[in-house]
Every structure is written in structure tokens, then in C-alpha cells.
Write a protein that holds these residues in place. Structure first.
Motif, PDB file in Angstrom:
ATOM      1  N   SER B  80       0.824  -1.210   0.000  1.00 43.43           N
ATOM      2  CA  SER B  80       0.000   0.000   0.000  1.00 43.43           C
ATOM      3  C   SER B  80       0.858   1.259   0.000  1.00 43.43           C
ATOM      4  O   SER B  80       0.341   2.365  -0.119  1.00 43.43           O
ATOM      5  CB  SER B  80      -0.896   0.017   1.234  1.00 43.43           C
ATOM      6  N   ARG B  98       2.091  -0.252  10.790  1.00 46.40           N
ATOM      7  CA  ARG B  98       2.251   0.461   9.531  1.00 46.40           C
ATOM      8  C   ARG B  98       2.282   1.941   9.841  1.00 46.40           C
ATOM      9  O   ARG B  98       1.574   2.424  10.717  1.00 46.40           O
ATOM     10  CB  ARG B  98       1.066   0.180   8.606  1.00 46.40           C
ATOM     11  N   ASN B 123       1.818  -8.437   5.365  1.00 46.56           N
ATOM     12  CA  ASN B 123       1.520  -7.443   4.345  1.00 46.56           C
ATOM     13  C   ASN B 123       0.305  -6.662   4.818  1.00 46.56           C
ATOM     14  O   ASN B 123      -0.059  -6.728   5.986  1.00 46.56           O
ATOM     15  CB  ASN B 123       1.280  -8.130   3.009  1.00 46.56           C
ATOM     16  N   ASP B 124      -0.313  -5.931   3.941  1.00 47.27           N
ATOM     17  CA  ASP B 124      -1.441  -5.091   4.358  1.00 47.27           C
ATOM     18  C   ASP B 124      -2.592  -5.920   4.891  1.00 47.27           C
ATOM     19  O   ASP B 124      -3.313  -5.488   5.795  1.00 47.27           O
ATOM     20  CB  ASP B 124      -1.888  -4.218   3.185  1.00 47.27           C
ATOM     21  N   ASP B 125      -2.791  -7.128   4.354  1.00 48.05           N
ATOM     22  CA  ASP B 125      -3.887  -7.978   4.849  1.00 48.05           C
ATOM     23  C   ASP B 125      -3.664  -8.378   6.297  1.00 48.05           C
ATOM     24  O   ASP B 125      -4.604  -8.569   7.058  1.00 48.05           O
ATOM     25  CB  ASP B 125      -4.014  -9.237   3.982  1.00 48.05           C
ATOM     26  N   PHE B 127      -2.724  -6.609   8.615  1.00 50.66           N
ATOM     27  CA  PHE B 127      -3.191  -5.567   9.509  1.00 50.66           C
ATOM     28  C   PHE B 127      -4.671  -5.273   9.363  1.00 50.66           C
ATOM     29  O   PHE B 127      -5.205  -4.415  10.051  1.00 50.66           O
ATOM     30  CB  PHE B 127      -2.394  -4.272   9.244  1.00 50.66           C
ATOM     31  N   LYS B 128      -5.340  -5.997   8.457  1.00 50.50           N
ATOM     32  CA  LYS B 128      -6.760  -5.709   8.241  1.00 50.50           C
ATOM     33  C   LYS B 128      -7.544  -6.123   9.468  1.00 50.50           C
ATOM     34  O   LYS B 128      -7.247  -7.106  10.117  1.00 50.50           O
ATOM     35  CB  LYS B 128      -7.267  -6.502   7.036  1.00 50.50           C
ATOM     36  N   GLN B 129      -8.598  -5.387   9.773  1.00 48.11           N
ATOM     37  CA  GLN B 129      -9.474  -5.731  10.887  1.00 48.11           C
ATOM     38  C   GLN B 129     -10.201  -7.020  10.572  1.00 48.11           C
ATOM     39  O   GLN B 129     -10.747  -7.172   9.506  1.00 48.11           O
ATOM     40  CB  GLN B 129     -10.520  -4.641  11.064  1.00 48.11           C
ATOM     41  N   THR B 130     -10.230  -7.935  11.563  1.00 48.07           N
ATOM     42  CA  THR B 130     -10.978  -9.180  11.349  1.00 48.07           C
ATOM     43  C   THR B 130     -12.463  -8.876  11.452  1.00 48.07           C
ATOM     44  O   THR B 130     -12.881  -7.885  12.032  1.00 48.07           O
ATOM     45  CB  THR B 130     -10.617 -10.231  12.401  1.00 48.07           C
ATOM     46  N   LYS B 131     -13.280  -9.787  10.907  1.00 46.02           N
ATOM     47  CA  LYS B 131     -14.736  -9.573  10.932  1.00 46.02           C
ATOM     48  C   LYS B 131     -15.244  -9.469  12.364  1.00 46.02           C
ATOM     49  O   LYS B 131     -16.134  -8.669  12.642  1.00 46.02           O
ATOM     50  CB  LYS B 131     -15.427 -10.729  10.209  1.00 46.02           C
ATOM     51  N   LYS B 134     -14.552  -6.081  13.736  1.00 41.13           N
ATOM     52  CA  LYS B 134     -15.449  -5.077  13.155  1.00 41.13           C
ATOM     53  C   LYS B 134     -16.805  -5.133  13.832  1.00 41.13           C
ATOM     54  O   LYS B 134     -17.398  -4.110  14.158  1.00 41.13           O
ATOM     55  CB  LYS B 134     -15.625  -5.350  11.655  1.00 41.13           C
ATOM     56  N   ARG B 153      -0.416 -12.328  15.668  1.00 43.10           N
ATOM     57  CA  ARG B 153       0.362 -11.096  15.778  1.00 43.10           C
ATOM     58  C   ARG B 153       1.524 -11.271  16.742  1.00 43.10           C
ATOM     59  O   ARG B 153       2.638 -10.836  16.489  1.00 43.10           O
ATOM     60  CB  ARG B 153      -0.526  -9.967  16.286  1.00 43.10           C
TER      61      ARG B 153
END
Lengths: 112, 195
Positions: B80, B98, B123-125, B127-131, B134, B153
């Protein structure tokens, strides 16, 4: 504070003062304010601060979102004159009571 | 190559069993005048360029956010365009994180991270918020609960930090340097400082 406390520095911004609005003798342009950044005396030194975000921080009696502290954000747009003064534009024009007040010149967006 | 026509079964005893039908049907409606077509963009998406002062192993100063003032080690640039940094966690409490290079000052101090290879899975995924996270955010009633750190993590952090902490310990005073925060004091003017 208890006697003997060691004060560690926390500041991550350069100090500045609001000098007033851009103006001629009789006409003022309030959309741009003039800021004197501490330690900056030439336009070459002021180049470092161009584009940096600026915050005018002040207090009011009414509590908003749990705080009495309020901010007007802006950025330094260009240098002004030959003595290191700098022009800044804020999201909303600074109130005239801010003349002579301190302003925080953040170190971001950084280019170092 | 798919066929231009296909056969479709038809109901009704008197209609014949099948029909041949065009796969791509012509439009039912044509406007009276040709609608204006917008110009094709000639912009090409390119990866964000990092400043020359930022190289893997460079010590960076974070200028904003939760860890402002912390000195961290730069690992690599993510897809990203954001920079992947780590404290290391044991030294100053900054996890794998990041950060945007505009909110960072690169110092001239470098840590040797050539021994450390960062998994492609970070990678960027990563750090993505898990469902679940959310959902928890949407549903919080009184106060937002502190989300527990996921095992993946913690494991990734330990793996990356092991080599970096070893490299940091080799240089004298570097551990103390990384655990100390940066701040300006009286008489220090950023435009005169050498980082």
C-alpha cells in the motif's frame, strides 16, 4: 508537582506566535495569518516549515466531546518577508484574540 | 472461446423443444444521440516512492499517533506504500505497525537487519481488521472493550524481533537509544537539527 520530579521533554512541535493577518495599511485579508516560528530568522530557514501542519490551541468554558480544549488546524503556506515570518492558512480564519498567542507548528508532513 | 449462440429448453408442448438464443444479445435501447464518452485516464498507478533517507534498518522517529516520539526500526515498505516498522516491542513497546512516511523523520542511525527476513505473510492484509473485531466495534454498548492481541500477531512479532534485538544489542547504547523517546527542548529548533 512533588519536589525533585524530573521533567522529561514531550514537545514534538516547534513553537510559533500569531502576529496578525496579512494586510496592507488599511485593508486586512483575514484568510491568511502570519506566524513567527521560534528560531527562524531568514526565508531560507523558513523553507523547512513550508507545508507543515499548524495548530492554534485554545480553551473555552463549554465542554465539547469531553474536553474544554479546542483546536483550529491549518498549514504553513509560504514564507513572508525577509525575516523568517511565515504565512499560514487555517481551516477557519483565526479569531483576532489569537494575535500574540502561541501556535504549534507540527513536524509533519515530514520530508527528512 | 465461448459460442455465440446457445440452445435453451422451451416449455409448452406446441412450441418445439429448444430455441437457439444469442449469448450476447444486442442492446434493447439506443439513445437518440451518442452520449459523450469521458476521456480515458492516462494516469498510471505506481508504487509510492520512499525517501532516499529511509532504508531497511533505519531508525525512524514517529511524529504522530499513539507512539509519537518513539524511535523505531524500519523493516520494509508494504504494497500500500506504508512503511512497516517495529519497536522492537520488548525495547519500546511499539509492535509491528504500519506508518505513513510523511509522519516520520528518518535518522542517520541504521540497524543491521540483513539477517532478518520478513515473511511475505506480513503485508497489508495482516493488519486488516478481522470480521469479529469489526462486529465488536459496531456493537459496543457502554465502552469499547479492549481487543485482545491475536496469537498470530504475537507470534509474528516475536519472530521478527528476535533477530533485530540481537542486532541492536551488538551496538553499544543502541538499546537505550531506541527505548528513549524523542522530544524537542528549549533552544532546539527543528530546522537546525541534524537527524
Amino acid at each position: 508537582m512533588p519536589a525533585g520530579t524530573i521533567h522529561k521533554p514531550h514537545r514534538l512541535y516547534a513553537k510559533g506566535r500569531v502576529l496578525g493577518f496579512t494586510r496592507a495599511k488599511r485593508n486586512t485579508k483575514e484568510n491568511t495569518s502570519l506566524v513567527q516560528v521560534e528560531g527562524v530568522q531568514t526565508p531560507e530557514d523558513a523553507q523547512f516549515y513550508l507545508g507543515k501542519r499548524v495548530a492554534y490551541v485554545y480553551k473555552a468554558s463549554r465542554v465539547i466531546d469531553g474536553s474544554k480544549v479546542r483546536v483550529i488546524w491549518g498549514k504553513i503556506t509560504r514564507s513572508h518577508g525577509t525575516s523568517g515570518v511565515v504565512r499560514a492558512k487555517f481551516r477557519s480564519n483565526l479569531p483576532p484574540k489569537s494575535f500574540g498567542a502561541s501556535v504549534r507548528v507540527m513536524l509533519y508532513p515530514s520530508n527528512i | 472461446m465461448s459460442a455465440a449462440t446457445k440452445t435453451v429448453p422451451v416449455k409448452g408442448s406446441k412450441n418445439g423443444k429448444t430455441r437457439t438464443v444469442l449469448v450476447n444479445k444486442p442492446a434493447r435501447f439506443y439513445p437518440a444521440e451518442d452520449a459523450p464518452v469521458p476521456f480515458k485516464s492516462r494516469k498510471a498507478a505506481r508504487p509510492t516512492a520512499i525517501r532516499s533517507s529511509i532504508e531497511p534498518g533505519t531508525v525512524l522517529i514517529l511524529l504522530a499517533g499513539r507512539f509519537r516520539g518513539k524511535r523505531v526500526v524500519f523493516l520494509k515498505q508494504l504494497g500500500s506504500g506504508l512503511l512497516l516498522v517495529t519497536g522492537p516491542f520488548k525495547i519500546n513497546g511499539v509492535p509491528l505497525r504500519r506508518v505513513n512516511q510523511a509522519y516520520v523523520i528518518a535518522t542517520s542511525t541504521k540497524v543491521d537487519v540483513s539477517a532478518c527476513s520478513i515473511d511475505d505473510s506480513i503485508n497489508d492484509d495482516f493488519f486488516k481488521q478481522t470480521k469479529d473485531a469489526k462486529k465488536a466495534k459496531k456493537l459496543y454498548e457502554e465502552e469499547p472493550k479492549k481487543s485482545a492481541v491475536t496469537e498470530s500477531r504475537i507470534a509474528a512479532q516475536k519472530k521478527v524481533d528476535a533477530k533485530i534485538v540481537a542486532a541492536v544489542k551488538k551496538t553499544p547504547a543502541l538499546t537505550a537509544y531506541l527505548s528513549a523517546s524523542f522530544a524537542l527542548s528549549k533552544g532546539q529548533y527543528p530546522h537546525l537539527l541534524k537527524f
